[in-house]
Design an enzyme around this catalytic site. Structure first.
Site, PDB file in Angstrom:
ATOM      1  N   GLN A 161      -4.920  -4.227  -1.998  1.00 14.56           N
ATOM      2  CA  GLN A 161      -4.513  -3.252  -3.083  1.00 14.56           C
ATOM      3  C   GLN A 161      -4.492  -4.023  -4.419  1.00 14.56           C
ATOM      4  OE1 GLN A 161      -4.079   0.138  -2.950  1.00 14.56           O
ATOM      5  NE2 GLN A 161      -4.138   0.260  -0.709  1.00 14.56           N
ATOM      6  N   HIS A 175     -13.520  -1.349  -0.476  1.00 17.33           N
ATOM      7  CA  HIS A 175     -13.397   0.038  -0.703  1.00 17.33           C
ATOM      8  C   HIS A 175     -12.064   0.825  -1.386  1.00 17.33           C
ATOM      9  CE1 HIS A 175     -10.862   1.647   2.572  1.00 17.33           C
ATOM     10  NE2 HIS A 175     -11.028   0.452   3.100  1.00 17.33           N
ATOM     11  N   ASN A 229       0.764  -1.230   0.126  1.00 16.92           N
ATOM     12  CA  ASN A 229       0.000   0.000  -0.031  1.00 16.92           C
ATOM     13  C   ASN A 229       0.892   1.388   0.033  1.00 16.92           C
ATOM     14  OD1 ASN A 229       0.112  -1.589   2.661  1.00 16.92           O
ATOM     15  ND2 ASN A 229      -0.021   0.673   3.268  1.00 16.92           N
ATOM     16  N   CYS A 274      -0.558   8.419   9.319  1.00 13.86           N
ATOM     17  CA  CYS A 274       0.498   9.490   9.884  1.00 13.86           C
ATOM     18  C   CYS A 274      -0.110  10.019  11.301  1.00 13.86           C
ATOM     19  CB  CYS A 274       0.363  10.627   8.518  1.00 13.86           C
ATOM     20  SG  CYS A 274      -1.078  11.507   8.457  1.00 13.86           S
TER      21      CYS A 274
END
Ligand SMILES: *Cc1c(COP(=O)(O)O)cnc(C)c1O
Length: 388
Positions: free
Chosen positions: A186, A208, A158, A333
């Protein structure tokens, strides 16, 4: 009033919009066919019909049996079920207690593996990766032990987009009688997911990241693979995952992957051309300051990722957002407190680079004009985010 150009979304690896055809397929199962597929009456039967059709459709996409598909709440739950389910079943059967995975897994695998080790006493090997973020079949072969129960290797990463040689690794595992799982959350959006051809025993997908809804995923578990149920309760999913079936979401997942398979060639051509323009444009605009991360060619077709020297990735994402560009660092993050990327550290990058992870991922709605505009504003945003 000045005309502000519309913002540009370049974060399709974080999530993608539900396609209209997918939404249309789902809607009747929220309303008319709202029944519980576990009920005997006609409301239940109508819902069950939709659920069965979704399972058959997904089985066709994966080239497996419908009974080999377990619907879950998403990629994370699929990964959890694969790791916990296999490891606890192996322990209960006295068939091993060692798990092998890699340093560049999604946290749904890596955090689960660490918890199995630290809190449940399973032995764990975390394989290092090469400069592109790849593990080899040889590395896996060398790490196998007599008590190895499961190997889990991500297919398409990813954060840096690198593809691992999944079929080769699966073959090594099968030759040694060890189960093999891959996180394809992915990769499955673009690459053919023919599970017998890949030779995998377990494979995780999610809705999604592939123009399906959030809150749904699936785990392929080859017939006969022992799995200890993680969500216990009712006997849904053949007793492998309790909870009232996620009928509208399962219909959406199956429709999304049916479309992904039907349109694979056009989709891949569209996104890979835009990705290549982004990679070339960023490297040309920031010479010496940006390097491509992940494999130059063997990577997800929609995925461009970079390390930027002396740059705080979080500051850069904020600068880009102010400039109208939605980007990502590729992993969760922490705002305020910049932390180096574990993935970039695993690639062997030195500390002047590891804070500056930038991921730009394109999607079906992305246009060449958007790429041009993003490339025009990027150098300014990087200059503003660059540390003194
Ligand atoms: C997004 C992602 C997951 C988690 O999937 P969810 O459906 O969001 O739970 C797992 N693995 C990879 C590689 C991902 O990109």
């Amino acid at each position: 009033m000045t005309d502000t150009p519309p913002p540009i979304y370049l974060d399709y690896a974080a999530t993608s919009p539900v396609l209209p055809a997918v939404l249309d397929a789902m809607l009747p199962y929220f309303t008319e066919h709202f029944g519980n597929p576990g009920s005997v009456h006609r409301w239940g039967q109508a819902a069950d019909k939709g659920l069965r059709a979704a399972r058959r459709t997904l089985a066709t996409v994966l080239n497996c049996q419908p009974s080999e598909i377990i619907f879950t709440s998403g990629g994370s739950e699929s990964d959890n079920l694969a790791l916990r389910g296999v490891m606890f079943a192996a322990r209960a059967a006295g068939k091993g207690q060692h798990l092998i995975t890699t340093a560049i897994e999604h946290s749904a695998v890596l955090t689960t593996a660490r918890q199995l080790h630290e809190q449940h006493g399973f032995a764990l090997t975390i394989l290092p990766v090469d400069q592109y973020g790849r593990v080899s079949a040889g590395q896996v072969a060398a790490a196998l032990r007599p008590d190895t129960a499961l190997v889990s290797v991500i297919w398409g990463n990813n954060e840096i987009g690198t593809l691992n040689p999944i079929a080769e690794i699966a073959a090594i595992c099968r030759a040694h009688g060890v189960l093999f799982h891959t996180d394809a959350v992915q990769a499955a959006a673009y690459l053919p997911t023919d599970v017998p051809a890949l030779g995998v025993d377990l494979l995780s997908i999610g809705g999604h990241k592939a123009y399906g809804p959030k809150g749904i995923g699936a785990l392929y578990a080859r017939f006969g693979v022992p799995l200890t149920t993680q969500i216990t309760g009712g006997s849904q999913e053949e007793g492998r995952r309790a909870g009232t079936s996620l009928v509208p979401l399962a219909v959406g997942l199956a429709t999304a992957f049916e479309l992904a398979q039907a349109e694979r060639a056009q989709r891949t051509a569209h996104v890979s051309a835009l990705r290549d323009a982004l990679i070339a444009g960023v490297l040309a605009a920031l010479p010496g300051q940006a390097q491509l991360t992940g494999h130059p060619t063997d990577r997800l077709p929609n995925h461009a990722s970079f390390a930027l020297q002396h740059t705080d990735g979080n500051d850069l994402l904020m600068q880009l957002d102010l400039a109208g560009i939605a980007a990502s660092s590729g992993s969760a993050c922490k705002t305020g407190n910049p932390e180096p990327s574990d993935t970039l550290i695993a690639l062997g990058l030195d500390p002047t680079w590891t804070l500056g992870s930038l991921r730009l991922t394109v999607g079906l709605p992305t246009t060449p004009a958007e790429i041009e505009r993003a490339l025009a504003v990027l150098p300014g945003a990087v200059a503003r985010a660059r540390r003194a």
